[in-house]
Design a protein around this motif. Structure first.
Motif, PDB file in Angstrom:
ATOM      1  N   PRO A 146      24.990  29.130  -9.167  1.00 47.55           N
ATOM      2  CA  PRO A 146      24.791  30.685  -9.262  1.00 47.55           C
ATOM      3  C   PRO A 146      25.379  31.295 -10.947  1.00 47.55           C
ATOM      4  O   PRO A 146      24.483  31.959 -11.182  1.00 47.55           O
ATOM      5  CB  PRO A 146      26.144  31.070  -8.448  1.00 47.55           C
ATOM      6  CG  PRO A 146      26.242  30.026  -7.510  1.00 47.55           C
ATOM      7  CD  PRO A 146      26.350  28.837  -8.487  1.00 47.55           C
ATOM      8  N   LYS A 206      21.439  30.050 -12.429  1.00 48.03           N
ATOM      9  CA  LYS A 206      20.609  30.277 -11.561  1.00 48.03           C
ATOM     10  C   LYS A 206      19.400  29.332 -11.435  1.00 48.03           C
ATOM     11  O   LYS A 206      18.884  29.287 -11.982  1.00 48.03           O
ATOM     12  CB  LYS A 206      20.092  31.858 -12.358  1.00 48.03           C
ATOM     13  CG  LYS A 206      20.831  32.812 -12.278  1.00 48.03           C
ATOM     14  CD  LYS A 206      20.102  34.365 -12.921  1.00 48.03           C
ATOM     15  CE  LYS A 206      20.990  35.186 -12.154  1.00 48.03           C
ATOM     16  NZ  LYS A 206      22.135  35.392 -12.866  1.00 48.03           N
ATOM     17  N   THR A 207      20.219  28.294 -12.196  1.00 49.22           N
ATOM     18  CA  THR A 207      19.186  26.775 -11.663  1.00 49.22           C
ATOM     19  C   THR A 207      19.171  26.129 -10.641  1.00 49.22           C
ATOM     20  O   THR A 207      20.595  26.214  -9.821  1.00 49.22           O
ATOM     21  CB  THR A 207      19.757  26.099 -12.702  1.00 49.22           C
ATOM     22  OG1 THR A 207      20.962  25.208 -12.292  1.00 49.22           O
ATOM     23  CG2 THR A 207      19.598  26.398 -14.013  1.00 49.22           C
ATOM     24  N   TYR A 241      21.618  32.291  -2.759  1.00 42.33           N
ATOM     25  CA  TYR A 241      22.274  32.713  -3.340  1.00 42.33           C
ATOM     26  C   TYR A 241      21.165  33.947  -3.885  1.00 42.33           C
ATOM     27  O   TYR A 241      21.911  33.771  -5.042  1.00 42.33           O
ATOM     28  CB  TYR A 241      21.961  31.341  -4.891  1.00 42.33           C
ATOM     29  CG  TYR A 241      23.119  30.363  -4.403  1.00 42.33           C
ATOM     30  CD1 TYR A 241      24.672  30.731  -4.642  1.00 42.33           C
ATOM     31  CD2 TYR A 241      22.644  28.898  -3.575  1.00 42.33           C
ATOM     32  CE1 TYR A 241      25.588  29.369  -3.875  1.00 42.33           C
ATOM     33  CE2 TYR A 241      23.386  28.416  -2.943  1.00 42.33           C
ATOM     34  CZ  TYR A 241      24.761  27.898  -2.921  1.00 42.33           C
ATOM     35  OH  TYR A 241      25.984  28.014  -2.808  1.00 42.33           O
ATOM     36  N   LEU A 250      18.570  34.063  -4.490  1.00 41.98           N
ATOM     37  CA  LEU A 250      16.916  33.143  -5.906  1.00 41.98           C
ATOM     38  C   LEU A 250      16.304  32.059  -5.343  1.00 41.98           C
ATOM     39  O   LEU A 250      15.956  32.168  -4.335  1.00 41.98           O
ATOM     40  CB  LEU A 250      18.417  32.041  -6.732  1.00 41.98           C
ATOM     41  CG  LEU A 250      19.548  32.730  -7.363  1.00 41.98           C
ATOM     42  CD1 LEU A 250      19.587  31.272  -7.970  1.00 41.98           C
ATOM     43  CD2 LEU A 250      19.064  33.423  -8.577  1.00 41.98           C
ATOM     44  N   GLN A 261      14.913  26.493 -13.131  1.00 41.24           N
ATOM     45  CA  GLN A 261      15.088  27.374 -13.749  1.00 41.24           C
ATOM     46  C   GLN A 261      14.660  28.581 -11.872  1.00 41.24           C
ATOM     47  O   GLN A 261      14.137  28.838 -12.028  1.00 41.24           O
ATOM     48  CB  GLN A 261      14.814  28.666 -14.244  1.00 41.24           C
ATOM     49  CG  GLN A 261      15.055  29.332 -14.768  1.00 41.24           C
ATOM     50  CD  GLN A 261      17.205  29.378 -15.465  1.00 41.24           C
ATOM     51  OE1 GLN A 261      17.096  28.416 -16.078  1.00 41.24           O
ATOM     52  NE2 GLN A 261      17.629  30.469 -14.428  1.00 41.24           N
ATOM     53  N   GLY A 262      15.639  29.287 -11.332  1.00 41.48           N
ATOM     54  CA  GLY A 262      16.321  30.406 -10.324  1.00 41.48           C
ATOM     55  C   GLY A 262      15.794  31.474 -10.897  1.00 41.48           C
ATOM     56  O   GLY A 262      16.179  31.853 -12.545  1.00 41.48           O
ATOM     57  N   HIS A 263      15.485  32.345 -10.050  1.00 36.41           N
ATOM     58  CA  HIS A 263      15.361  34.022 -10.896  1.00 36.41           C
ATOM     59  C   HIS A 263      15.861  35.139  -9.521  1.00 36.41           C
ATOM     60  O   HIS A 263      15.710  34.233  -8.045  1.00 36.41           O
ATOM     61  CB  HIS A 263      13.780  34.228 -10.847  1.00 36.41           C
ATOM     62  CG  HIS A 263      12.942  33.400 -11.550  1.00 36.41           C
ATOM     63  ND1 HIS A 263      13.297  34.391 -13.092  1.00 36.41           N
ATOM     64  CD2 HIS A 263      11.820  32.481 -12.028  1.00 36.41           C
ATOM     65  CE1 HIS A 263      13.181  32.683 -14.429  1.00 36.41           C
ATOM     66  NE2 HIS A 263      11.775  31.576 -13.068  1.00 36.41           N
ATOM     67  N   PRO A 264      16.492  35.616 -10.018  1.00 33.41           N
ATOM     68  CA  PRO A 264      16.631  37.042  -8.508  1.00 33.41           C
ATOM     69  C   PRO A 264      15.754  37.560  -8.033  1.00 33.41           C
ATOM     70  O   PRO A 264      14.112  37.830  -8.719  1.00 33.41           O
ATOM     71  CB  PRO A 264      16.672  37.976  -9.208  1.00 33.41           C
ATOM     72  CG  PRO A 264      17.504  37.309 -10.591  1.00 33.41           C
ATOM     73  CD  PRO A 264      16.523  35.998 -11.055  1.00 33.41           C
TER      74      PRO A 264
END
Length: 480
Positions: free
Chosen positions: A104, A107-108, A127, A129, A207-210
């Protein structure tokens, strides 16, 4: 080499202590292990090795080299090119590697090499994401990623590989390495577009994104007489969208009616009110089915699952198109497609699909040099694809040729040339994940093909990984 049972008995011994499984035709679970999304890719492997770790992969690669055994790697098993199945060889099956972990703070999202997109979407959503994934959630993460990866979030964040932070990969030598922008950067460049030619990826870090809920998405299905107006809407979509929308438009004749329809799938990354306003002109055309609704993001990539079942023989094909399109041209294309489908038995679920997914971010990443990777389909155009589905093996060659001709017509008439010349990295007009393995490397990788060939000699000099798009002649394979 000894008998088949003796040889794979040796491999079982070498993997002793691991939770890996070595399945041969007399093993429980073998038949299930060779099933694939397309029935024409079900092949009788001598063995299926369900690895449970990168170390198991390394052991198996040493084994196939020592015994001169041809092999393939299987993730989700969705490939229609046959790259994940083999007769009289070995399958490295990654299906045990399905762990997904989320950090978290950074954010990966780290996904095992055998995960499917449902695994990633669901865990990331816990999370808040998301990352760029496929449009069918039982597709394997590995295959889609290594070939580029388009999804509903592409308009906002680029391709799946544009959101790839690193990979854990086992090389032909058996060495386990991490490839990223700072570790083996030349290998990381190659992996982002031509990954299956360079090793076995046991984990991907994205890479995660909101991703706040809700999103507005779902199918709108029309009778064919609405096709000209739908094309006109797509033409406006090209300039109207802000990267938070996507529009898929296709021709098919699905059950239960088995009658010709125009299928559309709409997506807006926002509220239902916003989505209905954006797609108002399309909705006002009066679809016979309107199932668009406000849903959680993790449900989005399941919306097309019902149309992507595991029965039948299947074949993808790739082309490109530009907007605006001439409605009369698309009407004729629809007529040509349906004429072929209607004169061949049990082909009504076949699909010609215009993927109007905004490509501004895809081109933007393409201007970043090395960071763009080896992927070369980054031009001023959209993807058009065929997915033919049939049941009679006698139709295999005829369907392949018809698909090529149909896509050539769609691409050239839209101003995107397809030929066998090595083209600029600015855009090749062909998406590698939708092509067969018999295409020239230049058709998929453009001017990047030469550098890929050089890196192939560096990281896989014996061409152990020879099942992807051919970077070097298959005759160069050397086994000890």
């Amino acid at each position: 080499m000894g008998s088949v049972s003796d040889v794979y008995g040796t491999l079982r011994e070498q993997l002793k202590g691991s939770s890996a499984e070595v399945l041969t035709p007399d093993s429980e679970g073998y038949i299930q292990s060779i099933q694939r999304w397309s029935e024409h890719n079900v092949k009788q492997a001598h063995a299926v090795v369900k690895v449970a770790s990168a170390s198991d992969v390394s052991t198996t690669l040493r084994f196939v080299k020592e015994n001169g055994i041809p092999f393939v790697v299987k993730g989700g098993g969705h490939s229609t090119s046959g790259s994940s199945s083999i007769d009289d060889g070995l399958v490295v099956d990654l299906s045990k590697l399905r762990k997904v972990t989320v950090d978290p703070e950074s954010k990966t999202i780290k996904a095992g090499g055998g995960t499917i997109w449902e695994d990633v979407d669901v865990e990331a959503a816990r999370y808040g994401l998301a990352t760029v994934g496929g449009t069918v959630n039982h597709t394997g993460v590995g295959g889609l990623t290594l070939g580029g990866g388009y999804g509903y979030l592409t308009g906002k964040y680029g391709l799946t590989i544009d959101n790839l932070v690193s990979v854990d990969i086992v090389l032909a030598s058996g060495e386990e390495v991490v490839a990223s922008a700072t570790s083996h950067p030349d290998l990381f460049w190659a992996v982002k577009g031509a990954g299956q030619n360079f090793g076995v990826v046991t984990a991907f870090t994205f890479q995660g994104h909101p991703q706040p809920n809700p999103i507005f998405a779902g199918p709108l299905i029309f009778l064919p007489d609405k096709l000209p107006q739908i094309v006109e809407f797509a033409n406006k979509f090209h300039t109207k969208n802000d990267g938070n929308q996507a529009l898929l438009m296709g021709f098919s004749a699905p059950p239960p009616a088995n009658a010709p329809v125009v299928l559309t799938q709409i997506f807006h990354n926002g509220t239902e009110e916003e989505g209905k306003e954006f797609f108002k002109d399309l909705i006002d055309l009066g679809p016979i089915v309107n199932a668009a609704a406000s849903i959680p993001y993790e449900k989005l990539n399941s919306l097309l699952n019902h149309a992507s079942g595991f029965d039948g023989r299947k074949q993808f094909g790739s082309g490109a198109f530009k907007l605006p399109l001439n409605p009369d041209f698309v009407v004729q294309l629809h007529a040509d497609f349906m004429a072929f489908v209607n004169t061949h038995e049990r082909m009504n679920e076949s699909l010609l699909l215009f993927e109007t997914i905004p490509y501004g971010k895809v081109r933007e990443f393409g201007e970043k040099g090395e960071a763009a990777g080896s992927f070369a389909n980054r031009g001023d155009y959209y993807n058009v694809a065929t997915c033919f589905k049939w049941f009679d093996p006698k139709l295999d060659d005829e369907i392949r040729e018809f698909s090529k001709g149909l896509l050539r017509n769609a691409s050239q008439s839209a101003g995107v040339e397809q030929d066998e010349k090595v083209r600029s990295v600015e855009g090749v007009g062909m998406y590698g994940n939708y092509t067969n393995l018999d295409v020239d490397a230049g058709q998929i990788f453009g001017s990047n093909a030469k550098k890929l060939q050089e890196l192939k000699h560096k990281y896989d000099p014996d061409n152990l990984f020879s099942r992807g798009v051919r970077l070097v002649p298959r005759s160069l394979v050397v086994v000890n």
